[in-house]
Design an enzyme around this catalytic site. Structure first.
Site, PDB file in Angstrom:
ATOM      1  CB  SER A 135      -0.927   0.016   1.225  1.00 37.47           C
ATOM      2  OG  SER A 135      -0.162   0.060   2.429  1.00 37.47           O
ATOM      3  CG  ASN A 152      -4.820  -3.595  12.905  1.00 39.32           C
ATOM      4  OD1 ASN A 152      -4.190  -3.660  11.861  1.00 39.32           O
ATOM      5  ND2 ASN A 152      -5.423  -4.652  13.433  1.00 39.32           N
ATOM      6  CB  THR A 180     -37.944  28.276 -14.588  1.00 35.48           C
ATOM      7  OG1 THR A 180     -38.860  28.844 -15.537  1.00 35.48           O
ATOM      8  CG2 THR A 180     -37.842  29.190 -13.380  1.00 35.48           C
ATOM      9  CG  HIS A 181     -38.919  24.501 -17.095  1.00 36.87           C
ATOM     10  ND1 HIS A 181     -39.172  23.187 -16.737  1.00 36.87           N
ATOM     11  CD2 HIS A 181     -39.746  25.269 -16.330  1.00 36.87           C
ATOM     12  CE1 HIS A 181     -40.127  23.156 -15.818  1.00 36.87           C
ATOM     13  NE2 HIS A 181     -40.485  24.413 -15.552  1.00 36.87           N
ATOM     14  CB  SER A 193     -10.231  23.946 -32.112  1.00 32.56           C
ATOM     15  OG  SER A 193     -10.241  22.965 -33.120  1.00 32.56           O
ATOM     16  CE  LYS A 209     -15.427  24.911 -30.594  1.00 28.12           C
ATOM     17  NZ  LYS A 209     -15.000  23.504 -30.634  1.00 28.12           N
ATOM     18  CG  ASN A 232     -12.958  24.408 -27.192  1.00 25.80           C
ATOM     19  OD1 ASN A 232     -13.972  24.709 -27.823  1.00 25.80           O
ATOM     20  ND2 ASN A 232     -11.913  23.817 -27.761  1.00 25.80           N
ATOM     21  CD  GLU A 271     -16.058  21.569 -22.062  1.00 28.89           C
ATOM     22  OE1 GLU A 271     -16.855  22.003 -22.912  1.00 28.89           O
ATOM     23  OE2 GLU A 271     -14.953  21.045 -22.357  1.00 28.89           O
ATOM     24  CE1 TYR A 329      -6.892  -1.950   8.206  1.00 27.36           C
ATOM     25  CE2 TYR A 329      -5.932  -4.137   7.966  1.00 27.36           C
ATOM     26  CZ  TYR A 329      -6.107  -2.848   7.499  1.00 27.36           C
ATOM     27  OH  TYR A 329      -5.527  -2.473   6.319  1.00 27.36           O
ATOM     28  CD  GLN A 365      -3.539  -2.258   1.196  1.00 26.09           C
ATOM     29  OE1 GLN A 365      -2.967  -2.846   2.114  1.00 26.09           O
ATOM     30  NE2 GLN A 365      -3.320  -2.555  -0.069  1.00 26.09           N
ATOM     31  CE  LYS A 417      -4.511   4.191   4.757  1.00 29.74           C
ATOM     32  NZ  LYS A 417      -5.304   2.938   4.738  1.00 29.74           N
TER      33      LYS A 417
END
Length: 330
Positions: free
Chosen positions: A24, A111, A156-157, A278, A284, A286, A291, A318, A323, A326
């Site tokens: 780990s 532990n 709205t919508h 782009s 473009k 972006n 995003e 334990y 493990q 994390k």
């Protein structure tokens, strides 16, 4: 050859594939600062209780400080053969100070050690997140004041509905962030108990002082039940839950930015610093930053779901499954 830490009854070393899935250190190496802090507190307590000598505690403390410096500077060699951060630190400590290093593990198991380290790590992470959210709120509030009189359509919508101001719209996200901070701080309050002293699952016969180590590490108190101390991961689930809700709020804001910057809407224009272009279409602009915020929300929600699934059927104390706790939190 057996593992020196746990292989007393073994005559053969684990198979290579077993070693690979058992290790780990690639993840829990990030707990180095918390592991060293907890070890220093433990050693000081052992000396105060007369369990180890003051000289041994002093040497352990100096050795741990050296290791912390080595890791910080990038000169420390993490070894996969030593499995985890605890064994990597203790092995290096043995190289630095000799047999006294072995006394650090007195009255302690990996532990309760990992449970303590991870609580400290999550607590530190919550503090960092709270500071970031406070800065985010301040930035939004500053912009809201700047655009307090800038009229924009409310939707709205996704249809134009009533006029609002851009400042008023931004302040909605200030409110969301305030609730997010409350959830994180609530999780922090509940996690702030020390598992140290629970050992493997049933405590130790050594006359340790759990209150001393709890106080030294900034915990409110020791955990009341030793089984719960080593098996509880509610604090991770609560923090990931708060993080998932927070990420959803950020994703909603990111989605609005994507919509607002579209030429079809044209309400705002992002700075070049947070926009990409782009390779084939030079016109473009972006909104990649927004995003990516929207996309990474899925990872946070996935981390919460993943740990819930890991924990759902585990008996007390334990288990190696833990493990995985994390993986999504770091």
């Amino acid at each position: 050859m057996s593992n020196k830490m746990w292989g007393g009854r073994f005559t053969e070393r684990p198979d290579e594939i077993m070693e690979d899935i058992n290790v780990s250190i690639d993840v829990d190496r990030h707990l180095y600062a918390q592991d060293i802090a907890a070890s220093k507190a433990h050693a000081a307590m052992l000396a105060a209780q007369g369990i180890i000598t003051a000289g041994d505690a002093k040497n352990i403390g100096k050795g741990l400080d050296t290791i912390l410096s080595e890791i910080t500077k990038g000169s420390f060699e993490f070894k996969r053969a030593l499995e985890d951060i605890h064994m990597n630190v203790e092995s290096r400590l043995s190289e630095l100070i000799g047999p006294a290093a072995g006394r650090l593990h007195t009255a302690r198991s990996r532990n309760d050690q990992v449970a303590t380290d991870f609580r400290l790590f999550v607590r530190d992470t919550i503090d960092d997140i709270d500071a970031s959210l406070a800065a985010y709120q301040q930035a939004l509030a500053t912009r809201a004041l700047e655009f307090a009189g800038t009229v924009m359509p409310g939707f709205t919508h996704l249809q134009t509905a009533q006029p609002v101001t851009f400042g008023h719209h931004l302040l909605a996200y200030v409110e969301m962030a305030g609730r997010d901070r409350g959830r994180f701080l609530d999780a922090r309050k509940r996690l702030n108990e020390s598992p140290l002293g629970a050992a493997a699952l049933a405590g130790t016969s050594f006359p340790i002082d759990r209150h001393a180590t709890a106080e030294a590490l900034g915990f409110e108190r020791p955990m009341a039940n030793s089984l719960d101390a080593v098996s509880d991961r509610d604090f991770v689930l609560e923090t990931l839950s708060a993080a998932a809700i927070c990420a959803v709020h950020l994703s909603r804001f990111a989605e609005e930015i994507v919509i607002w910057t579209s030429p079809l809407v044209g309400l705002i224009k992002l700075s070049d610093k947070f926009t990409t272009g782009s390779s084939i279409m030079p016109q473009k602009r972006n909104p990649d930053a927004a995003e990516l915020v929207r996309a990474k929300t899925g990872r946070v929600i996935g981390a919460l779901n993943g740990l819930l699934i890991v924990m759902k059927g585990l008996p007390l104390a334990y288990q190696k499954d833990m493990q995985e706790d994390k993986q999504g939190a770091m």
